[in-house]
Design an enzyme around this catalytic site. Sequence first.
Site: not given
Ligand code: DGJ
Length: 709
Positions: A446, A512
Amino acid sequence: MHRDSTVLHLRNGGTSVILDFDGGGFPAVVHWGEDQGDLSEYEVQAIVVASLSQRVSGGLDQPARLTVLPQESAGWQGTPGLRGSRQGRSFSPDFGVTGVESGPSTLVLLAIDADAGLTIRLELDIDSAGVLSQTLTLTNAGLDDYQLEDLCVTVPLPATATEILDTSGRHLRERTPQRHSFTIGRHERESRKGRPGADATLLLSAGSAGFGFEAGLVHAVHLAWSGNHRLAAEKLVTGSVFLQAGELLAPGEIRLTPGQSYTTPTVIAAWGHGLNELSARIHTRLRARPTHPATARPVTLNTWEAVYFDHDLDRLLGLADAAARVGVERYVLDDGWFRGRRDDTSGLGDWYVDDGVWPDGLSPLIERVTGLGMQFGLWVEPEMVNPDSELARAHPEWILQPGGRFPVEGRQQQVLDLSHPDAYRYILERLDALLSEYPIRYLKWDHNRDLVDAGSSRTGRAAVHENVVALYRLLDELKARHPGLEIESCASGGARVDLGILDHTDRIWTSDCIDPIERLTIQKYTGLLVPYELMGAHIGGPASHSTGRRHDLSLRAGVALFGHLGIEWDITTLSESEATELSAWIDLYKEHRPLFHSGTAIHVDHPDPAVDLRGVVSDDQRTALFVFTQVRTSSFYPVGPLRFAGLDDDSRYQVRMLAESSTGPDAGQSPLSWSHQPLTLTGRALRTIGVQGPVLFPEHLVVIEITSA
Ligand code: DGJ
């Protein structure tokens, strides 16, 4: 017609590039696009001669032509391909070509400006998919430093390019298309975020008026790079129309000392009659890479929206059991497992399993997951650090900073300077230790903030470029040490989607937002660049966490079929019938994933924005799967015919609705003629006439299978 200049006609995969080496400078690019066929030297010269323009009043005595690197010294008055200077001197170089090596579809060109002390190396290639790729390398052959401001690749467009398509976006809504008319001037899309950004346009496309997915000549560029970038479309009064792409450099970021070189990221350029054809070229190119994922993309369960930071072992074990029951093949433990990480305010940087939450380490969970026959994957965010972490307290100098102060925080975090050898070594060692201790087959990598003020504490200079280089090295090093390891590129969803990162990772997290209605657009426009198998698409819970909207499972799953399918939902709470329905969708995905992950992605242009019709057609055009989504209510009632593209006109196909359209208001009383009985039609009839679409409630879909009869 006698000319002394050398011309080159490079061809491959249905694409031609015609270059004219006239006058000793960079060659003019006379054509990039449709294959011109097998031409004689005379015929190529004739195309070149036909392209030469007249001198006009008020202009320079020699009309400037668009070259592989347009320069002011050749009279070019658009944006040049190179900008930089030696403290203001050597600002307008004049390169002469010193070497050319070419094959049927490749070119390596060397050029020098001895007075400016600069050399250029251009590498150009047209691959078998017809994608043109180029890099430029600038070397400082002078005696003092050269400050590079901009080095970009330029490609010409046909005069018919009158409309621009790019995408904007934001967190939870990446890849929102925007169209503009392509008028005189420059349309520029930049990223100054240290990552491409949620608003990044993956492709900057320009085409004939009204071009769509099925028709209209369209050309596009992409920069395979995960840092700051600039893509532009420019039209000059002289009639030059072109696209440019390059890295966006901060002041002083690239200062070439004598003998030093800078190479641009690879610029990818593709064209097509419609965006389907253009994308298919890029997808084919990606699929030909030796590193392209070759195994069936495992159905994934990601714990994030199921448990967030609640890392309770029993709960996670229950989730693993439920996942295995519905057919999940990979289980990914998301954020929250490491030291001090009870929420998103602390812990980043301290990459040790938190022994308060995980007293026996990750083994109890991993053993259950692997015992159930699933792979185990783990979330990490290695480039980031919370000020509230042991790492930040111990090494504030490892944080990217402009000197003397820290940048504004984003999600309570700062960014590590991976170009700092000690920071790099620490992160490599930590990740390597975790991967060595546990059987982790997958990392979700991430990157949750935009970069600003991103300098190195050692040099005080901007360090985005060096950090992207270090990141790529780190990813490669981990993969080399742990063969078979797959990595997902996530950045607050889809803020780091580019072919640079995809050369070092195995899929991207698209967004997301997993609300299927939002996902229709997000996936459609991400898919212009990224094929289905590299694009994470998850089935969320009944109520979307990012929009609050509720949807049936059929919509959530039917949209997620168009990607690398996963689940992000607490499925321990499902009833027996819900679990059966979910398993059936997973079975459908497994049955058709070879098709989705090797076939041609198709979007059908439909005049009504309430109708979404997308699909995939096998390479041999014998099998296809389409999904018709009634996005919202239509003005037409019933919705009218659905046409299908990408099939072979002269073949006969059986068209079958896989799920009955029982969701429409009158469905029971007046079933659609072909909903229960497959129909046989030619590809031509399907493309030009189509079949009557079922009446569906808004935000519902049906899956349609088309197989050769
Ligand atoms: C952002 C990501 O896009 C989510 O899927 C998740 O992993 C969160 N971060 C976790 O903090």
